[in-house]
Design an enzyme around this catalytic site. Structure first.
Site, PDB file in Angstrom:
ATOM      1  N   LYS A 296      47.351  37.464  53.246  1.00  0.00           N
ATOM      2  CA  LYS A 296      46.315  36.589  52.669  1.00  0.00           C
ATOM      3  C   LYS A 296      46.843  35.227  52.220  1.00  0.00           C
ATOM      4  O   LYS A 296      46.116  34.236  52.271  1.00  0.00           O
ATOM      5  CB  LYS A 296      45.634  37.304  51.493  1.00  0.00           C
ATOM      6  CG  LYS A 296      44.817  38.499  51.946  1.00  0.00           C
ATOM      7  CD  LYS A 296      44.097  39.190  50.813  1.00  0.00           C
ATOM      8  CE  LYS A 296      43.441  40.443  51.350  1.00  0.00           C
ATOM      9  NZ  LYS A 296      42.388  40.968  50.544  1.00  0.00           N
ATOM     10  N   ASP A 334      36.912  37.837  48.404  1.00  0.00           N
ATOM     11  CA  ASP A 334      37.409  38.911  47.523  1.00  0.00           C
ATOM     12  C   ASP A 334      37.064  38.636  46.063  1.00  0.00           C
ATOM     13  O   ASP A 334      36.731  39.546  45.299  1.00  0.00           O
ATOM     14  CB  ASP A 334      38.946  38.992  47.592  1.00  0.00           C
ATOM     15  CG  ASP A 334      39.432  39.767  48.798  1.00  0.00           C
ATOM     16  OD1 ASP A 334      38.661  40.577  49.343  1.00  0.00           O
ATOM     17  OD2 ASP A 334      40.599  39.558  49.194  1.00  0.00           O
TER      18      ASP A 334
END
Ligand SMILES: O=C1C[C@@](O)(C(=O)O)C[C@@H](O)[C@@H]1O
Length: 515
Positions: A296, A334
């Protein structure tokens, strides 16, 4: 290359006996195989008549093969004799496909089989070992195999990286003869899942839901990916992660694409180097990506533009390729997914206690975060944005300190986590991979320490009820499962992927009924 209009799904059967082979053939049929490869070299037979019976009683169109690299082929001379006996028999019986390995596929052998055959197709096959095959290597191999006069060429290629699959796609698109191509190993899975986009007419799946490296289970080919609908225009989406096998993304996004009539496929992408992945798979058809562990943060550096929230977090979990100019744009879904899931659970609790407020229920709370990787960063920024006091624990203390500095929080050494109890009613969020399958017996914190928490959240969603959540429930904390975060971040992604609305109820139903 157009050879047969429909896509044929096959599976390879290696069995101990003729009987087992016959039973596996039935099973393959039940699981949706159109064709089976019968590896006759995988069992011992005392007389060729046993093979004859098996072939005569076949319940599915078959490929008969006899591979030289089988462990049983210790006596080379004898092996070649038996191999030719089996292949000739298969041709005489007019089995649909007869596969001749490159070790025996000289012009004469293939020519002899061709003269004897009626409608069976001869496949000349080769196994390419050694990794990183170039277009040129594959092209030369194909030319050699083609020169035997075979009807179909089959290549099984060992790949070391997912990027090694690109030349396979190139071959599928440009090969002048019908080509069956399979990149073997974990990193080769997309050769089967995306093969039909490049004109593959044969794809291979594994039997019995078994996860053979590089092969999708037969059942998922039919039920999840529905490869028969994949065509050259199908847009490719996927989850870039390592490991990736645990991801439920394909089970969610593929049905959602079909539900909304969007021509897309979402596949697991086992990526070692994100930058290299984007360098190789750079065309517009590779339209959108989820980004999972551990990529990420590295993925931010691959983006041409990054949404301000993702930029401040320093991690993206979603990348969209802008159609107009091919640029990669990074987002983070997220952050909101996790924080709203926790807020909603706390609000629900407040409601049952007759309390309601517009202020975030996280505001002012001591928010203990375990893990300072990509997901941890998103959660830390989210909690901070809602006014929580954030304390970060991470195995690598330096990372915890860096994240704490970025959000004006506090970092503490991991060893202190079990004794950290400055007050009651704290919130705990696990953003580390501790407890994830297959190590689901692990937990980041002792059960005793959980007694200080009002709410416990776990970003791990496989298994759904992690050991951490079980123990938190046992000590009376409110729990929020990673499944809730998973579905929320996926809803955000789906909107970005399709530039439209996400079928919220449909996607929620899949996650809660099928996972
Ligand atoms: O962390 C996760 C989970 C995920 O990686 C998966 O499918 O497992 C997909 C990511 O988008 C998300 O941020």
């Amino acid at each position: 290359m157009v050879f047969m209009k429909e896509l044929l799904v096959y599976t390879t059967l290696e069995c101990e006996s003729c009987e087992e082979m016959a039973a596996s053939m039935h099973k393959a049929k039940e699981e949706g195989a159109d064709v089976v490869e019968l590896c006759i070299d995988s069992f011992t037979f005392s007389h060729i008549s046993q093979v004859e019976l098996l072939l005569k009683q076949r319940t599915l169109p078959s490929i008969v093969s006899f591979r030289p690299n089988s462990p049983r082929n210790s006596c080379r001379e004898d092996w070649k004799k038996t191999c030719m006996q089996v292949l000739k028999l298969a041709v005489e019986l007019d089995v649909e496909f007869v596969e001749v390995d490159s070790e025996v596929a000289c012009d004469e052998v293939v020519a002899e089989l061709m003269t004897k055959r009626s409608s069976c197709k001869i496949i000349a096959s080769s196994y390419v070992n050694g990794g990183n095959p170039t277009k040129e290597t594959l092209c030369n191999l194909i030319i050699n195999l083609q020169s035997t006069g075979a009807d179909i060429i089959k290549l099984v290629i060992d790949v070391a990286y997912i990027t090694d699959v690109a030349p396979v796609f190139h071959m599928l698109t440009h090969c002048q003869v019908p080509l069956i191509a399979r990149a073997a190993g974990d990193r080769g899975l997309i050769s089967q899942l995306l093969g039909p986009k490049y004109g593959a007419f044969f794809v291979c799946g594994s039997l019995g839901g078994k996860s053979t490296p590089g092969l999708p289970p037969l059942t998922s080919i039919k039920e999840v990916y529905k490869l028969e609908y994949v065509n050259p225009d199908t847009r490719v989406f996927g989850v870039i992660s390592n490991p990736v096998g645990h991801s439920k993304g394909p089970l969610l996004h593929n049905p959602a694409f079909r539900h909304t009539g969007y021509d897309g496929i979402y596949v697991p992408l086992l990526v070692d180097n994100v930058k290299e992945f984007f360098r190789v798979f750079s065309c517009n058809d590779y339209a959108g990506f989820s980004v999972g562990i551990p990529h990420k943060e590295a993925a931010v550096r691959c983006c041409d533009e990054v949404d301000p929230l993702a930029k401040s977090i320093g991690a993206v979990n979603t990348i969209i390729r802008r159609h107009s100019d091919g640029k990669l744009i990074g987002y983070n879904t997220d952050c909101e997914a996790c924080v709203t899931a926790i807020e909603d659970a706390l609000r629900e609790k407040e409601k049952t206690n007759g309390y309601a407020s517009n202020v975030s229920p996280i505001a002012g709370k001591l928010f203990v975060l375990v893990g300072a990787g990509g997901a941890g960063r998103a959660i830390a920024f989210g909690a901070k944005s809602r006014g929580a006091r954030v304390v970060i624990f991470n195995r690598k203390y330096e990372r915890a300190k860096a994240l704490a500095a970025a959000i004006s929080g506090e970092a503490l050494p991991y060893e202190l986590l079990n004794n950290f109890c400055p007050e009651k009613g704290m919130i705990l969020a696990n953003a580390s991979a501790v407890g994830m399958q297959p190590k689901s017996d692990q937990t980041p914190i002792s059960k005793e320490a959980l007694k200080s928490y009002e709410l416990v959240f776990d970003a791990v969603y496989t298994p759904r009820n992690t050991r951490l959540l079980q123990e938190a429930t046992e000590v009376g904390a409110t729990v929020v499962s990673g499944v809730e975060m998973f579905v929320r971040q996926a809803l955000g992604q789906f909107k970005l992927f399709t530039n439209g609305l996400a079928p919220v109820d449909f996607m929620r139903r899949i996650v809660y009924e099928q996972f």
